[in-house]
Design a protein around this motif. Structure first.
Motif, PDB file in Angstrom:
ATOM      1  N   ASP A 174       0.802  -1.220   0.000  1.00 40.06           N
ATOM      2  CA  ASP A 174       0.000   0.000   0.000  1.00 40.06           C
ATOM      3  C   ASP A 174       0.841   1.279   0.000  1.00 40.06           C
ATOM      4  OD1 ASP A 174       1.003   0.037   2.561  1.00 40.06           O
ATOM      5  OD2 ASP A 174      -0.952   0.021   3.554  1.00 40.06           O
ATOM      6  N   HIS A 175       2.116   1.157  -0.340  1.00 37.87           N
ATOM      7  CA  HIS A 175       2.977   2.333  -0.446  1.00 37.87           C
ATOM      8  C   HIS A 175       4.260   1.952  -1.190  1.00 37.87           C
ATOM      9  CE1 HIS A 175       4.543   0.305   3.150  1.00 37.87           C
ATOM     10  NE2 HIS A 175       5.706   0.849   2.828  1.00 37.87           N
ATOM     11  N   VAL A 176       5.002   2.965  -1.572  1.00 39.45           N
ATOM     12  CA  VAL A 176       6.320   2.788  -2.187  1.00 39.45           C
ATOM     13  C   VAL A 176       7.315   3.575  -1.354  1.00 39.45           C
ATOM     14  CG1 VAL A 176       7.740   3.264  -4.227  1.00 39.45           C
ATOM     15  CG2 VAL A 176       5.394   2.492  -4.518  1.00 39.45           C
ATOM     16  N   THR A 177       8.468   2.982  -1.086  1.00 38.32           N
ATOM     17  CA  THR A 177       9.527   3.646  -0.339  1.00 38.32           C
ATOM     18  C   THR A 177      10.685   3.923  -1.285  1.00 38.32           C
ATOM     19  OG1 THR A 177       8.899   2.400   1.640  1.00 38.32           O
ATOM     20  CG2 THR A 177      11.075   3.438   1.639  1.00 38.32           C
ATOM     21  N   LEU A 178      11.200   5.155  -1.247  1.00 38.76           N
ATOM     22  CA  LEU A 178      12.330   5.565  -2.088  1.00 38.76           C
ATOM     23  C   LEU A 178      13.488   6.018  -1.204  1.00 38.76           C
ATOM     24  CD1 LEU A 178       9.866   7.543  -4.133  1.00 38.76           C
ATOM     25  CD2 LEU A 178      11.446   6.056  -5.327  1.00 38.76           C
ATOM     26  N   TRP A 179      14.713   5.815  -1.673  1.00 37.07           N
ATOM     27  CA  TRP A 179      15.901   6.261  -0.968  1.00 37.07           C
ATOM     28  C   TRP A 179      17.075   6.275  -1.938  1.00 37.07           C
ATOM     29  CZ3 TRP A 179      14.130   1.382  -1.054  1.00 37.07           C
ATOM     30  CH2 TRP A 179      15.033   0.362  -1.326  1.00 37.07           C
ATOM     31  N   HIS A 180      18.153   6.914  -1.522  1.00 36.35           N
ATOM     32  CA  HIS A 180      19.411   6.861  -2.260  1.00 36.35           C
ATOM     33  C   HIS A 180      20.403   6.124  -1.366  1.00 36.35           C
ATOM     34  CE1 HIS A 180      23.129   7.960  -4.241  1.00 36.35           C
ATOM     35  NE2 HIS A 180      22.397   8.306  -5.286  1.00 36.35           N
TER      36      HIS A 180
ATOM     37  N   GLN B 267      22.264  10.879   1.607  1.00 43.87           N
ATOM     38  CA  GLN B 267      21.129  11.109   2.503  1.00 43.87           C
ATOM     39  C   GLN B 267      20.247  12.277   2.053  1.00 43.87           C
ATOM     40  OE1 GLN B 267      20.124   9.262   4.912  1.00 43.87           O
ATOM     41  NE2 GLN B 267      21.858   7.919   5.119  1.00 43.87           N
ATOM     42  N   GLY B 268      20.824  13.228   1.342  1.00 43.82           N
ATOM     43  CA  GLY B 268      20.067  14.404   0.935  1.00 43.82           C
ATOM     44  C   GLY B 268      19.351  14.273  -0.400  1.00 43.82           C
ATOM     45  N   ALA B 269      19.564  13.181  -1.112  1.00 46.76           N
ATOM     46  CA  ALA B 269      19.005  13.057  -2.463  1.00 46.76           C
ATOM     47  C   ALA B 269      17.482  13.168  -2.483  1.00 46.76           C
ATOM     48  CB  ALA B 269      19.452  11.747  -3.108  1.00 46.76           C
ATOM     49  N   VAL B 270      16.789  12.483  -1.560  1.00 53.66           N
ATOM     50  CA  VAL B 270      15.324  12.557  -1.592  1.00 53.66           C
ATOM     51  C   VAL B 270      14.822  13.943  -1.214  1.00 53.66           C
ATOM     52  CG1 VAL B 270      14.960  10.088  -1.240  1.00 53.66           C
ATOM     53  CG2 VAL B 270      15.014  11.603   0.730  1.00 53.66           C
ATOM     54  N   LEU B 271      15.640  14.719  -0.493  1.00 53.91           N
ATOM     55  CA  LEU B 271      15.246  16.085  -0.150  1.00 53.91           C
ATOM     56  C   LEU B 271      15.151  16.967  -1.387  1.00 53.91           C
ATOM     57  CD1 LEU B 271      17.396  16.653   3.065  1.00 53.91           C
ATOM     58  CD2 LEU B 271      14.963  16.039   2.914  1.00 53.91           C
ATOM     59  N   ASP B 272      15.843  16.593  -2.459  1.00 52.59           N
ATOM     60  CA  ASP B 272      15.796  17.373  -3.695  1.00 52.59           C
ATOM     61  C   ASP B 272      14.421  17.324  -4.356  1.00 52.59           C
ATOM     62  OD1 ASP B 272      18.443  18.013  -3.295  1.00 52.59           O
ATOM     63  OD2 ASP B 272      19.210  16.475  -4.668  1.00 52.59           O
TER      64      ASP B 272
ATOM     65  N   ALA C 202       5.761  11.255   2.813  1.00 52.60           N
ATOM     66  CA  ALA C 202       6.455  11.509   4.079  1.00 52.60           C
ATOM     67  C   ALA C 202       7.952  11.350   3.834  1.00 52.60           C
ATOM     68  CB  ALA C 202       5.988  10.537   5.154  1.00 52.60           C
ATOM     69  N   ILE C 203       8.714  12.361   4.240  1.00 47.93           N
ATOM     70  CA  ILE C 203      10.170  12.333   4.119  1.00 47.93           C
ATOM     71  C   ILE C 203      10.740  12.255   5.531  1.00 47.93           C
ATOM     72  CG2 ILE C 203      12.236  13.544   3.325  1.00 47.93           C
ATOM     73  CD1 ILE C 203      10.426  15.037   1.300  1.00 47.93           C
ATOM     74  N   ASP C 204      11.565  11.241   5.786  1.00 49.85           N
ATOM     75  CA  ASP C 204      12.158  11.078   7.111  1.00 49.85           C
ATOM     76  C   ASP C 204      12.891  12.334   7.557  1.00 49.85           C
ATOM     77  OD1 ASP C 204      11.379   8.432   7.304  1.00 49.85           O
ATOM     78  OD2 ASP C 204      13.322   7.622   6.701  1.00 49.85           O
ATOM     79  N   THR C 205      12.655  12.738   8.805  1.00 53.10           N
ATOM     80  CA  THR C 205      13.472  13.778   9.426  1.00 53.10           C
ATOM     81  C   THR C 205      14.307  13.170  10.540  1.00 53.10           C
ATOM     82  OG1 THR C 205      11.645  14.351  10.905  1.00 53.10           O
ATOM     83  CG2 THR C 205      11.891  15.672   8.897  1.00 53.10           C
ATOM     84  N   ASN C 206      13.907  11.999  11.003  1.00 52.58           N
ATOM     85  CA  ASN C 206      14.614  11.270  12.041  1.00 52.58           C
ATOM     86  C   ASN C 206      14.976   9.917  11.440  1.00 52.58           C
ATOM     87  OD1 ASN C 206      15.589  10.161  14.361  1.00 52.58           O
ATOM     88  ND2 ASN C 206      13.611  10.057  15.399  1.00 52.58           N
TER      89      ASN C 206
ATOM     90  N   GLY D  42      19.509   4.951   9.000  1.00 51.90           N
ATOM     91  CA  GLY D  42      20.156   4.378   7.823  1.00 51.90           C
ATOM     92  C   GLY D  42      20.059   5.348   6.670  1.00 51.90           C
ATOM     93  N   SER D  43      19.353   4.959   5.638  1.00 51.06           N
ATOM     94  CA  SER D  43      19.133   5.826   4.486  1.00 51.06           C
ATOM     95  C   SER D  43      17.854   6.615   4.691  1.00 51.06           C
ATOM     96  CB  SER D  43      18.995   4.979   3.209  1.00 51.06           C
ATOM     97  OG  SER D  43      20.174   4.276   2.955  1.00 51.06           O
ATOM     98  N   ARG D  44      17.912   7.919   4.427  1.00 44.75           N
ATOM     99  CA  ARG D  44      16.715   8.746   4.537  1.00 44.75           C
ATOM    100  C   ARG D  44      15.703   8.258   3.510  1.00 44.75           C
ATOM    101  NH1 ARG D  44      16.140  13.880   6.587  1.00 44.75           N
ATOM    102  NH2 ARG D  44      18.373  14.232   6.448  1.00 44.75           N
ATOM    103  N   ARG D  45      14.476   8.041   3.951  1.00 49.54           N
ATOM    104  CA  ARG D  45      13.437   7.499   3.074  1.00 49.54           C
ATOM    105  C   ARG D  45      12.392   8.544   2.725  1.00 49.54           C
ATOM    106  NH1 ARG D  45      10.419   3.598   6.412  1.00 49.54           N
ATOM    107  NH2 ARG D  45      10.594   5.359   7.786  1.00 49.54           N
TER     108      ARG D  45
END
Length: 159
Positions: free
Chosen positions: A89-95, A99-104, A135-139, A142-145
């Motif tokens: 029921d969701h997709v998780t993305l990360w680099h 760690q900052g890639a998903v913030l872009d 939702a973008i991890d702030t805490n 491992g890898s920011r999701r």
């Protein structure tokens, strides 16, 4: 183990012994974001290019590398199948290294009119009237999701 060994010896035949059930056809996702299905079954995930599926005690995780979202990438993506029948029921993305890639992705969402708020663990984003939630991890450890979903309507506010 020999399936039906004693029954065969007795002269009885078992139909379907040892056969796997026919695979379930792909389910239509509730929503799609940037070509990524946000819900479905294993066939849905495989049809969308997810693979390298690994089963553990909690379910099945299938991955897709080289994903680009809103011009940001390449990222890794995963779907997690759980339950019986198995669904996601969701997709998780990360680099894997940046760690900052998903913030872009955030500036592109801001430019497209998405709203946001901060919680202790994530920056949550939504774009009315769309059911999509990001939702973008702030805490993180491992890898920011970045998690994208399309949950059913809820009386509880997202933020």
């Amino acid at each position: 183990m020999r399936c039906g060994f004693f029954l065969v010896l007795a002269g009885l035949a078992l139909s379907g012994c040892g056969e796997k059930p026919a695979p379930e056809p792909a389910l239509k996702p509730a929503a799609v974001f940037e070509g990524l299905p946000l819900s479905g079954n294993l066939a849905t995930a495989l049809a969308a290019g997810f693979g390298n599926c690994l089963e553990d005690t909690k379910g099945i995780r299938c991955r897709k590398d080289g994903v680009t979202v809103m011009g940001v990438g390449p990222l890794s993506a995963a779907i997690d199948l759980a339950g019986n029948p198995a669904r996601f029921d969701h997709v998780t993305l990360w680099h894997p290294r940046d760690q900052g890639a998903v913030l872009d992705i955030k500036p592109a969402l801001d430019h497209a009119g998405w709203h946001s708020c901060l919680t202790p663990d994530a920056e949550r984003l939504w774009h009315p009237p769309s059911p999509l939630r990001i939702a973008i991890d702030t805490n993180y450890w491992g890898s920011r999701r970045l998690v994208i979903s399309a949950p059913p309507p809820s009386p509880t506010p997202y933020c």
